[in-house]
Design a protein around this motif. Structure first.
Motif, PDB file in Angstrom:
ATOM      1  N   GLY A  50       0.816  -1.208   0.000  1.00  0.00           N
ATOM      2  CA  GLY A  50       0.000   0.000   0.000  1.00  0.00           C
ATOM      3  C   GLY A  50       0.850   1.258   0.000  1.00  0.00           C
ATOM      4  N   ALA A  51       1.940   1.243   0.769  1.00  0.00           N
ATOM      5  CA  ALA A  51       2.835   2.403   0.810  1.00  0.00           C
ATOM      6  C   ALA A  51       3.498   2.632  -0.543  1.00  0.00           C
ATOM      7  CB  ALA A  51       3.894   2.201   1.893  1.00  0.00           C
ATOM      8  N   HIS A  52       3.889   1.541  -1.212  1.00  0.00           N
ATOM      9  CA  HIS A  52       4.517   1.686  -2.526  1.00  0.00           C
ATOM     10  C   HIS A  52       3.514   2.146  -3.574  1.00  0.00           C
ATOM     11  CE1 HIS A  52       8.527   0.396  -1.529  1.00  0.00           C
ATOM     12  NE2 HIS A  52       8.086  -0.715  -0.956  1.00  0.00           N
ATOM     13  N   ALA A  53       2.239   1.848  -3.377  1.00  0.00           N
ATOM     14  CA  ALA A  53       1.214   2.345  -4.303  1.00  0.00           C
ATOM     15  C   ALA A  53       1.211   3.872  -4.309  1.00  0.00           C
ATOM     16  CB  ALA A  53      -0.159   1.806  -3.916  1.00  0.00           C
ATOM     17  N   ALA A  54       1.409   4.480  -3.139  1.00  0.00           N
ATOM     18  CA  ALA A  54       1.485   5.941  -3.061  1.00  0.00           C
ATOM     19  C   ALA A  54       2.705   6.464  -3.828  1.00  0.00           C
ATOM     20  CB  ALA A  54       1.549   6.377  -1.601  1.00  0.00           C
ATOM     21  N   THR A  55       3.810   5.709  -3.755  1.00  0.00           N
ATOM     22  CA  THR A  55       5.002   6.082  -4.516  1.00  0.00           C
ATOM     23  C   THR A  55       4.721   6.033  -6.014  1.00  0.00           C
ATOM     24  OG1 THR A  55       6.452   5.225  -2.774  1.00  0.00           O
ATOM     25  CG2 THR A  55       7.419   5.507  -4.964  1.00  0.00           C
ATOM     26  N   PHE A  56       4.038   4.977  -6.460  1.00  0.00           N
ATOM     27  CA  PHE A  56       3.671   4.853  -7.869  1.00  0.00           C
ATOM     28  C   PHE A  56       2.800   6.029  -8.302  1.00  0.00           C
ATOM     29  CE2 PHE A  56       4.333   0.530  -9.891  1.00  0.00           C
ATOM     30  CZ  PHE A  56       5.418   0.202  -9.084  1.00  0.00           C
ATOM     31  N   GLU A  57       1.858   6.389  -7.448  1.00  0.00           N
ATOM     32  CA  GLU A  57       0.937   7.483  -7.779  1.00  0.00           C
ATOM     33  C   GLU A  57       1.704   8.785  -7.981  1.00  0.00           C
ATOM     34  OE1 GLU A  57      -2.922   9.801  -5.826  1.00  0.00           O
ATOM     35  OE2 GLU A  57      -1.975   8.127  -4.765  1.00  0.00           O
ATOM     36  N   THR A  58       2.645   9.070  -7.092  1.00  0.00           N
ATOM     37  CA  THR A  58       3.424  10.302  -7.179  1.00  0.00           C
ATOM     38  C   THR A  58       4.349  10.298  -8.391  1.00  0.00           C
ATOM     39  OG1 THR A  58       3.385  10.515  -4.765  1.00  0.00           O
ATOM     40  CG2 THR A  58       5.073  11.775  -5.960  1.00  0.00           C
ATOM     41  N   ALA A  59       5.005   9.161  -8.643  1.00  0.00           N
ATOM     42  CA  ALA A  59       6.009   9.083  -9.704  1.00  0.00           C
ATOM     43  C   ALA A  59       5.399   9.062 -11.100  1.00  0.00           C
ATOM     44  CB  ALA A  59       6.886   7.850  -9.495  1.00  0.00           C
ATOM     45  N   THR A  60       4.236   8.449 -11.240  1.00  0.00           N
ATOM     46  CA  THR A  60       3.641   8.278 -12.573  1.00  0.00           C
ATOM     47  C   THR A  60       2.553   9.285 -12.899  1.00  0.00           C
ATOM     48  OG1 THR A  60       1.989   6.706 -11.736  1.00  0.00           O
ATOM     49  CG2 THR A  60       4.100   5.800 -12.486  1.00  0.00           C
ATOM     50  N   GLY A  61       1.981   9.883 -11.857  1.00  0.00           N
ATOM     51  CA  GLY A  61       0.871  10.791 -12.091  1.00  0.00           C
ATOM     52  C   GLY A  61      -0.456  10.090 -12.295  1.00  0.00           C
ATOM     53  N   PHE A  62      -0.467   8.752 -12.173  1.00  0.00           N
ATOM     54  CA  PHE A  62      -1.717   8.007 -12.281  1.00  0.00           C
ATOM     55  C   PHE A  62      -2.593   8.290 -11.059  1.00  0.00           C
ATOM     56  CE2 PHE A  62       0.847   4.614 -14.725  1.00  0.00           C
ATOM     57  CZ  PHE A  62       0.705   5.330 -15.906  1.00  0.00           C
ATOM     58  N   ASP A  63      -3.898   8.031 -11.206  1.00  0.00           N
ATOM     59  CA  ASP A  63      -4.748   8.182 -10.029  1.00  0.00           C
ATOM     60  C   ASP A  63      -4.472   7.037  -9.054  1.00  0.00           C
ATOM     61  OD1 ASP A  63      -6.496   5.877 -10.533  1.00  0.00           O
ATOM     62  OD2 ASP A  63      -7.424   7.101 -12.093  1.00  0.00           O
ATOM     63  N   ALA A  64      -4.943   7.185  -7.818  1.00  0.00           N
ATOM     64  CA  ALA A  64      -4.602   6.252  -6.742  1.00  0.00           C
ATOM     65  C   ALA A  64      -5.039   4.826  -7.058  1.00  0.00           C
ATOM     66  CB  ALA A  64      -5.237   6.723  -5.437  1.00  0.00           C
ATOM     67  N   THR A  65      -6.212   4.676  -7.659  1.00  0.00           N
ATOM     68  CA  THR A  65      -6.723   3.331  -7.939  1.00  0.00           C
ATOM     69  C   THR A  65      -5.858   2.613  -8.956  1.00  0.00           C
ATOM     70  OG1 THR A  65      -8.983   4.078  -7.480  1.00  0.00           O
ATOM     71  CG2 THR A  65      -8.730   2.018  -8.715  1.00  0.00           C
ATOM     72  N   GLU A 123      21.772   2.961  -5.792  1.00  0.00           N
ATOM     73  CA  GLU A 123      20.548   3.425  -5.141  1.00  0.00           C
ATOM     74  C   GLU A 123      19.504   3.686  -6.226  1.00  0.00           C
ATOM     75  OE1 GLU A 123      18.956   6.669  -1.844  1.00  0.00           O
ATOM     76  OE2 GLU A 123      21.092   6.457  -2.279  1.00  0.00           O
ATOM     77  N   LEU A 124      18.562   2.775  -6.337  1.00  0.00           N
ATOM     78  CA  LEU A 124      17.536   2.876  -7.365  1.00  0.00           C
ATOM     79  C   LEU A 124      16.483   3.907  -6.984  1.00  0.00           C
ATOM     80  CD1 LEU A 124      16.976  -0.942  -8.044  1.00  0.00           C
ATOM     81  CD2 LEU A 124      18.220   0.678  -9.500  1.00  0.00           C
ATOM     82  N   PRO A 125      15.778   4.458  -7.975  1.00  0.00           N
ATOM     83  CA  PRO A 125      14.660   5.362  -7.663  1.00  0.00           C
ATOM     84  C   PRO A 125      13.594   4.642  -6.844  1.00  0.00           C
ATOM     85  CG  PRO A 125      15.226   5.445 -10.006  1.00  0.00           C
ATOM     86  CD  PRO A 125      16.000   4.304  -9.415  1.00  0.00           C
ATOM     87  N   GLU A 126      12.807   5.405  -6.104  1.00  0.00           N
ATOM     88  CA  GLU A 126      11.789   4.808  -5.240  1.00  0.00           C
ATOM     89  C   GLU A 126      10.815   3.940  -6.017  1.00  0.00           C
ATOM     90  OE1 GLU A 126       9.704   7.131  -2.396  1.00  0.00           O
ATOM     91  OE2 GLU A 126      11.451   8.308  -1.856  1.00  0.00           O
ATOM     92  N   ILE A 127      10.461   4.360  -7.227  1.00  0.00           N
ATOM     93  CA  ILE A 127       9.500   3.576  -7.999  1.00  0.00           C
ATOM     94  C   ILE A 127      10.088   2.223  -8.395  1.00  0.00           C
ATOM     95  CG2 ILE A 127      10.157   4.588 -10.231  1.00  0.00           C
ATOM     96  CD1 ILE A 127       7.145   4.387 -10.989  1.00  0.00           C
ATOM     97  N   ALA A 128      11.417   2.171  -8.682  1.00  0.00           N
ATOM     98  CA  ALA A 128      12.061   0.907  -9.010  1.00  0.00           C
ATOM     99  C   ALA A 128      12.092  -0.015  -7.792  1.00  0.00           C
ATOM    100  CB  ALA A 128      13.477   1.156  -9.533  1.00  0.00           C
ATOM    101  N   ILE A 129      12.377   0.548  -6.626  1.00  0.00           N
ATOM    102  CA  ILE A 129      12.355  -0.239  -5.392  1.00  0.00           C
ATOM    103  C   ILE A 129      10.950  -0.766  -5.131  1.00  0.00           C
ATOM    104  CG2 ILE A 129      12.638  -0.139  -2.882  1.00  0.00           C
ATOM    105  CD1 ILE A 129      14.933   1.818  -3.334  1.00  0.00           C
ATOM    106  N   GLY A 130       9.947   0.062  -5.412  1.00  0.00           N
ATOM    107  CA  GLY A 130       8.563  -0.388  -5.264  1.00  0.00           C
ATOM    108  C   GLY A 130       8.248  -1.556  -6.173  1.00  0.00           C
ATOM    109  N   CYS A 131       8.730  -1.499  -7.415  1.00  0.00           N
ATOM    110  CA  CYS A 131       8.525  -2.612  -8.360  1.00  0.00           C
ATOM    111  C   CYS A 131       9.190  -3.883  -7.841  1.00  0.00           C
ATOM    112  CB  CYS A 131       9.086  -2.252  -9.727  1.00  0.00           C
ATOM    113  SG  CYS A 131       8.181  -0.981 -10.621  1.00  0.00           S
TER     114      CYS A 131
END
Length: 252
Positions: free
Chosen positions: A57-72, A195-203
């Motif tokens: 769930g926490a990484h979903a917030a990272t994805f939202e910020t990095a990609t600009g997609f909506d939360a869902t 040190e990878l970007p946060e979105i890569a760590i989330g993946c």
């Protein structure tokens, strides 16, 4: 080296020792299943529910910020990666079982074909690489959080390596365990220099989550394992209690 680097190195070396010496733990090799393996499975399941799912769930917030997609949509992408990890390892487990069955029918040998076994070792090495990389790059950076992560992954390696060695002990002892050791130390070294970007760590974490979920349930749930419920429950409850205690301590 700083104290933090030495601690994560010691943890990586403990993981490596598990790969090397799991075959020496004779008390695990028994039917019905060793109570220690059931306890380790319970801890790993506790890790999945108390750490993995919340961190997704926490990484979903990272994805939202990095990609600009909506939360869902961002949350859906994270869980899709977790599903991909689970599906990959499920496919590998089925391939191992099919190969073992085919070889038993054709040759009378209870072993998978070498190529299938090495494919499984390669996938396990990728998972291990991610696990040890995340020793240095986790969402929860508290010392107790790191200790809980280490304990859960160490016990996961015990059950996973025991299963891999059971599939083909000759290949595992001769070469397989050393491939896993190389992946362990390589993942730790990458964590120190890259040190990878946060979105890569989330993946990476999402993929790890799916693989760990499948491997934990695969080792503990099949009927032929003849597992013990109370040690399994004890491991899950103990780990959950420690995580809740850590959460309370941090928020207090």
């Amino acid at each position: 080296m700083s104290a933090g680097v030495l601690v994560t190195l010691a943890m990586a070396l403990a993981f490596a020792a598990t790969h090397i010496f799991v075959g020496k733990l004779r008390f695990l090799d028994r039917t019905p299943r060793s109570k220690w393996l059931s306890f380790a499975g319970g801890v790993a399941v506790g890790y999945v529910f108390m750490h993995v799912l919340p961190e997704l769930g926490a990484h979903a917030a990272t994805f939202e910020t990095a990609t600009g997609f909506d939360a869902t949509l961002a949350e859906g992408l994270v869980y899709t990666l977790a599903l991909a990890g689970l599906a990959l390892f499920y496919g590998l487990e089925r391939a191992l079982a099919a190969s073992t069955g085919q070889r038993m029918e054709q040759e009378g040998r209870d072993r998978p074909h070498h190529g299938v076994f090495w494919l499984h070792i390669a996938a396990s090495s990728l998972l291990i690489l991610v696990i040890t990389y995340l020793l240095s790059h986790r969402e929860d950076t508290s010392p107790l959080g790191l200790v809980l992560y280490f304990a859960a992954m160490l016990l996961h390696f015990v059950t996973a390596d025991f299963g891999s060695r059971t599939d083909h002990p000759e290949l595992y002892d001769a070469k397989g365990r050393w491939v896993l050791v190389a992946a362990t130390l390589g993942g730790w070294a990458l964590g120190r220099v890259v040190e990878l970007p946060e979105i890569a760590i989330g993946c990476l974490f999402a993929f790890l989550a799916g693989g760990v979920m499948l491997l934990v349930l695969k080792e503990e749930l099949p009927e032929n394992r003849r597992s013990f419920f109370l040690p399994f429950l004890g491991g899950a409850v103990l780990y959950a209690g420690l995580v809740l205690a850590e959460t309370y301590h941090v928020s207090a």
